[in-house]
Design an enzyme around this catalytic site. Structure first.
Site: not given
Ligand code: HCB
Length: 221
Positions: A108, A110, A161
């Site tokens: 992930d 982000h 995730s």
């Protein structure tokens, strides 16, 4: 303009992915006395949710997500200091601060929300080791051991995730270290029910709530 009109314009600028207007509007809204927490929740995160929904429905594509990411980062840079003044620089809170290892879990990338949590924790007196994005759970645990962390903080924005956070809890059980570290989890799709289900010590819907959660976890130690 009314406060609601500022928040509406901020949401629109995030939806448009406008990294010039978004920080400018946040600046104006703060100068007009809009609560920084409302700017975060009802402006930036609400705008991001609209973009997410449009992406899911096929109305928006990856370039729009990327532009929104840029606009969010630019707006956060203006909002963060105001949030810290309003919600973090509390000497009472700083007395209880501890050490946090934080990262966005493996697969992930982000990091906007996680970065905000890191900086709010830092501003509240915590020692924060931010491992960045795409962090394997073994790396998180190794760092937590190295710095004798009080809390491991995980962030995940993808449903694919999120299960990695469960793996961290399982790993801690397997190594006999579950009692050694508090674990807080977060990110837009993470719910209280999910946090409870995987056996985490808590979740927080935004960066201010994350600091309050961290404070509570430390005081429970
Ligand atoms: Co991204 N993306 N994205 N994305 N993205 C989401 C997350 C979706 C929900 C959009 C959607 O479809 N509805 C979706 C995930 C769907 C799902 O899993 N079911 C999605 C997808 C699918 C993807 C890709 C797979 C797209 C693709 O390539 N096809 C890809 C993933 C790549 C990867 O990670 N391997 C991708 C990529 C991107 C970028 C790079 C373009 C960009 C991120 C830029 C960056 O972070 N540097 C992006 C963005 C911007 C988003 C949305 C629009 C906004 C995310 C965001 O920053 N929100 C998001 C939609 C959404 O979130 N509603 C969309 C604002 C921050 C402030 O909120 O929730 O992250 P936050 O953090 C809060 C809060 O949760 C809490 O405090 C923060 C501050 O208040 N918190 C914690 C956060 N972490 C915490 C940890 C704790 O311990 C405690 C509290």
């Amino acid at each position: 303009m009314t406060h609601e009109e500022y928040l509406e314009d901020i949401r629109e600028s995030i939806i448009d992915g406008d990294d010039v207007d978004a920080p400018e509007l946040v600046k104006e809204a703060l100068a007009e006395g809009v609560d920084p927490m409302d700017v975060l929740n009802e402006g930036l995160m609400a705008g991001a949710d609209v973009v997410g929904t449009r992406f899911e429905s096929g109305e928006f594509f990856l370039p729009e997500l990327m532009l929104t990411g840029r606009a969010l980062k630019a707006a956060m840079a203006v909002l963060e200091p105001a949030l810290q003044v309003a919600y973090a620089k509390n000497p009472e809170l700083q007395k209880q601060a501890g050490t946090v290892v934080i990262g966005t879990v493996h697969r992930d990338i982000h990091d906007i929300g996680k970065n905000m949590v890191s900086s709010m924790l830092t501003a509240s007196g915590f020692t924060v080791h931010d491992l960045g994005v795409d962090v394997p759970i073994k790396t998180m645990l190794a760092k937590a051991r190295e710095v004798s962390a009080d809390i491991i903080g995980c962030s995940a924005l993808l449903t694919t995730s999120m299960p990695i956070m469960r793996d961290l809890l399982k790993l801690l059980e397997a190594t006999g270290e579950r009692d050694q570290f508090k674990v807080m989890v977060g990110g837009a799709p993470v719910t209280v029910a999910f946090a409870e289900e995987i056996g985490a010590d808590g979740t927080a819907e935004n960066a201010v709530a994350a600091v309050q959660l961290a404070q509570r976890l430390i005081s429970e130690e």
